[in-house]
Design a protein around this motif. Structure first.
Motif, PDB file in Angstrom:
ATOM      1  N   LEU A 213      10.229  36.410  51.870  1.00 15.13           N
ATOM      2  CA  LEU A 213      10.684  36.082  53.217  1.00 15.13           C
ATOM      3  C   LEU A 213      10.177  37.108  54.233  1.00 15.13           C
ATOM      4  CD1 LEU A 213      12.432  34.073  54.785  1.00 15.13           C
ATOM      5  CD2 LEU A 213      14.380  35.576  54.405  1.00 15.13           C
ATOM      6  N   GLY A 214      10.229  38.393  53.861  1.00 19.86           N
ATOM      7  CA  GLY A 214       9.786  39.446  54.774  1.00 19.86           C
ATOM      8  C   GLY A 214       8.314  39.327  55.140  1.00 19.86           C
ATOM      9  N   ILE A 215       7.473  39.071  54.154  1.00 24.22           N
ATOM     10  CA  ILE A 215       6.032  38.923  54.418  1.00 24.22           C
ATOM     11  C   ILE A 215       5.772  37.705  55.297  1.00 24.22           C
ATOM     12  CG2 ILE A 215       3.798  38.418  53.328  1.00 24.22           C
ATOM     13  CD1 ILE A 215       4.812  40.065  50.897  1.00 24.22           C
ATOM     14  N   GLY A 216       6.485  36.611  55.004  1.00 21.05           N
ATOM     15  CA  GLY A 216       6.319  35.395  55.795  1.00 21.05           C
ATOM     16  C   GLY A 216       6.695  35.616  57.259  1.00 21.05           C
TER      17      GLY A 216
ATOM     18  N   MET B 234       5.348  36.639  63.083  1.00 24.08           N
ATOM     19  CA  MET B 234       5.512  37.491  64.250  1.00 24.08           C
ATOM     20  C   MET B 234       4.167  37.999  64.765  1.00 24.08           C
ATOM     21  SD  MET B 234       7.968  40.838  64.744  1.00 24.08           S
ATOM     22  CE  MET B 234       7.147  41.818  63.513  1.00 24.08           C
ATOM     23  N   SER B 235       3.292  38.435  63.876  1.00 30.54           N
ATOM     24  CA  SER B 235       2.004  38.985  64.294  1.00 30.54           C
ATOM     25  C   SER B 235       1.121  37.934  64.960  1.00 30.54           C
ATOM     26  CB  SER B 235       1.275  39.599  63.096  1.00 30.54           C
ATOM     27  OG  SER B 235       1.045  38.611  62.097  1.00 30.54           O
ATOM     28  N   ASN B 236       1.317  36.663  64.614  1.00 31.54           N
ATOM     29  CA  ASN B 236       0.529  35.582  65.218  1.00 31.54           C
ATOM     30  C   ASN B 236       1.099  35.103  66.547  1.00 31.54           C
ATOM     31  OD1 ASN B 236      -1.813  34.325  63.481  1.00 31.54           O
ATOM     32  ND2 ASN B 236      -0.272  35.054  62.037  1.00 31.54           N
ATOM     33  N   VAL B 237       2.403  35.242  66.713  1.00 30.38           N
ATOM     34  CA  VAL B 237       3.054  34.659  67.891  1.00 30.38           C
ATOM     35  C   VAL B 237       3.094  35.617  69.073  1.00 30.38           C
ATOM     36  CG1 VAL B 237       5.271  33.814  68.765  1.00 30.38           C
ATOM     37  CG2 VAL B 237       4.428  33.021  66.572  1.00 30.38           C
TER      38      VAL B 237
END
Length: 583
Positions: free
Chosen positions: A167-170, A175-178
């Motif tokens: 879940l954390g990696i997902g 977040m990094s894309n948005v």
């Protein structure tokens, strides 16, 4: 950035601390409920012990009531803390904007500042409220639930540890894309607000040129850009919920499968394996852990949105005015004399072509000086250096024999009254607008200033006279009336220097002459600088300065310039011919 934002909490620190404390208590109480439920099932229901069931029931009721109470206190404290934080943010931003120099304001558009004070602060406020509650509650719930789960069955609890990294990696990938998209969205919001502000300000021009369709197309284009960016961001954020549900249902299935096998193998004997009550509490803890992870994902989403807003807010809070008082600034202005010594000025520091070049000019205290020149000759730029609205790039400007950079800014600007080219009145009564010049002015002083500005006559014609309400921007008075009110407001300051920047352009020549004669007779000791397009407005000045392309081309009296300055003579003759033809 975080340090800068946290410094604005101030008087709301108490509530900012209390909210997490109440959330922690709420989390502890909620974590205890599944364990008591397990006891109730294993030692009460399974053993048919009704007195134990009643005891556990009362305990569960008490815990639920306390949890509810601490939740209410947590919500109240979080609401006060986040609302107070937002209030202080808006206050600090607005106060800092008030201290900006013109060059600082030029760096940010008006629409951008408005967006930062409204939309961006709202985003940060929402993020703050979620952080002080959910960002505290969720980790607490996860930690306590894991502790209680491992106490019940360490092997089954490893399922949670396997799910959390997934879940954390997902969430990190989302977040990094948005975040870059939201940075772009808020810049587009600035464009949208700027467009709306410009459109409303110039609505009369839009209608007179029948350009509504064109304006609608422009608006639709900017709005469509925001729609596309938000859609792109929401598509990426939409992966958040499926990822949560995958982790949640995977954990439930694995717990149910391995837990049921353990119960069957032990015959529901807790000493040999997992009991029914313990499996129930484990499933409840799994729900609490995964719901807490879902809360964290919501916090992450809000942080993604508010991060861009927080950066924009910090830009305003961190911006320092280019114009500052010196440690030992001069507290008084001796007289209204002005000198420009080899002055060079440019709005942009890195430009090759300055706005003003090698300006040398001496104005004696009490003199009336006219400045004339074509559009773009930098007349307004010249006089804006006197009250230090901008600083020179080279040379110096002195008032009363002292460099304007050595004065206390408030002192200098109190002694220099400036009626700008764009006359601004604020919503309120005529009297309230006039009191901007001197908040302690008496009724007699107000009336006297209005008489000098030739404003008393038309004010008396209004039913409410000096209590007549002025709409925002002075839209319910004419351009000439607005100019005269602004002149009266400036006169109430009783300044040593009065600058009229083309501020009688909307009045007729007779009224213009009456204003000039009134100023000459009633404030003879005040230095008067009059920027005008009409030669008649400056012909009786002690000195007339002719400017072209940021330079002083000539200076002297009206007769001297007619004899020696070709530019002045051409302007004079063209205006006289225009007047003759008009007659």
């Amino acid at each position: 950035m975080i340090k800068k934002l946290l410094s604005t909490i101030r008087e709301y620190k108490k509530h900012m601390i209390l909210a997490p404390v109440f959330v922690t208590l709420e989390s502890v109480l909620e974590i205890m409920i599944p364990t008591l439920m397990a006891f109730l099932i294993d030692y009460g229901i399974n053993q048919n012990n009704m007195s134990y069931v009643l005891l556990m029931g009362l305990a569960l009721t008490a815990l639920a009531a306390l949890s509810l109470l601490t939740g209410i206190f947590a919500g109240r404290s979080a609401a006060i803390a986040s609302s107070g934080f937002a209030k202080n943010l808006r206050r600090d931003m607005f106060y800092n904007v008030q201290r900006f120099s013109f060059s600082n304001i030029d760096k940010f558009s008006t629409a951008s500042i408005i967006t930062r004070l409204t939309t961006d602060v709202a985003n940060v406020q929402n993020a703050c409220q979620m952080l002080v509650r959910l960002a505290v509650r969720a980790p607490m719930m996860i930690v306590f639930a894991l502790i209680f789960s491992f106490r019940i069955d360490a092997k089954l609890s490893l399922i949670f540890l396997a799910v959390i990294p997934v879940l954390g990696i997902g969430l990190w990938l989302i977040m990094s894309n948005v975040h870059p998209i939201f940075v772009r969205v808020f810049k587009t919001y600035d464009r949208l607000n700027n467009f709306v502000q410009e459109n409303l300000h110039g609505i009369r021009v839009v209608k007179s040129y029948i350009r509504e369709d064109y304006e609608e197309e422009k608006f639709a284009g900017v709005s469509q850009s925001i729609f596309q960016d938000f859609t792109r961001a929401e598509k990426r954020l939409s992966f958040n919920m499926p990822l949560m549900q995958l982790c949640l249902y995977a954990s439930m299935i694995l717990l149910s499968w391995f837990g049921a096998k353990s119960i069957v193998a032990s015959g529901n004997n807790a000493a040999l394996g997992l009991s029914t009550g313990e499996l129930t509490s484990l499933i409840t803890y799994s729900l609490q852990i995964l719901m807490s992870l879902m809360m964290l994902s919501m916090v992450f989403v809000m942080v993604i949105i508010s991060r861009a807003s927080a950066e924009r807010i910090t830009e305003i809070l961190s911006e320092e005015s280019d114009l500052k008082n010196k440690d030992q600034s001069v507290p008084t202005v001796n007289d209204g004399s002005i000198t420009f010594e080899n002055v060079t000025f440019a709005y942009a520091k890195n430009t090759d072509k300055p706005v003003l070049s090698n300006i040398n000019l001496t104005i004696e205290s009490g003199e009336t000086v006219g400045i004339i020149g074509g559009t773009g000759s930098s007349k307004s730029s010249l006089v804006q250096l006197i009250p230090r609205l901008y600083d020179v790039v080279g040379g110096k400007v002195t008032v009363g024999g002292i460099d304007v950079r050595d004065y206390d800014l408030a002192t200098l600007r109190h002694e220099v009254a400036m009626v700008l080219q764009k006359n601004v009145l604020f919503s309120g009564t005529i009297r309230e607008n006039l009191l901007w010049g001197n908040e302690n002015a008496t009724e007699e002083e107000i009336i006297h200033a209005c008489k000098l500005a030739q404003a008393d006559g038309f004010i008396r014609e209004f039913p409410q006279q000096y209590d007549t309400y002025i709409e925002q921007g002075g839209s319910n008075v004419s351009g000439g009336q607005r100019q005269r009110l602004c002149i009266a407001r400036a006169l109430l300051k009783k300044p040593r220097i009065l600058i009229l920047d083309d501020s009688t352009s909307a009045v007729d020549t007779k009224t213009d002459e009456l204003i000039r004669q009134a100023l000459l007779q009633h404030i003879p000791k005040t230095t008067k600088i009059i920027i005008a397009q009409r030669v008649s407005s400056v012909s009786d000045a002690d000195k007339i300065v002719v400017m072209d392309d940021g330079r002083i081309m000539a200076s002297g009296s009206h007769q001297e310039l007619l004899r020696d300055c070709e530019i002045y003579r051409e302007v004079y003759e063209s205006q006289n011919r225009g007047g003759a033809l008009h007659e």
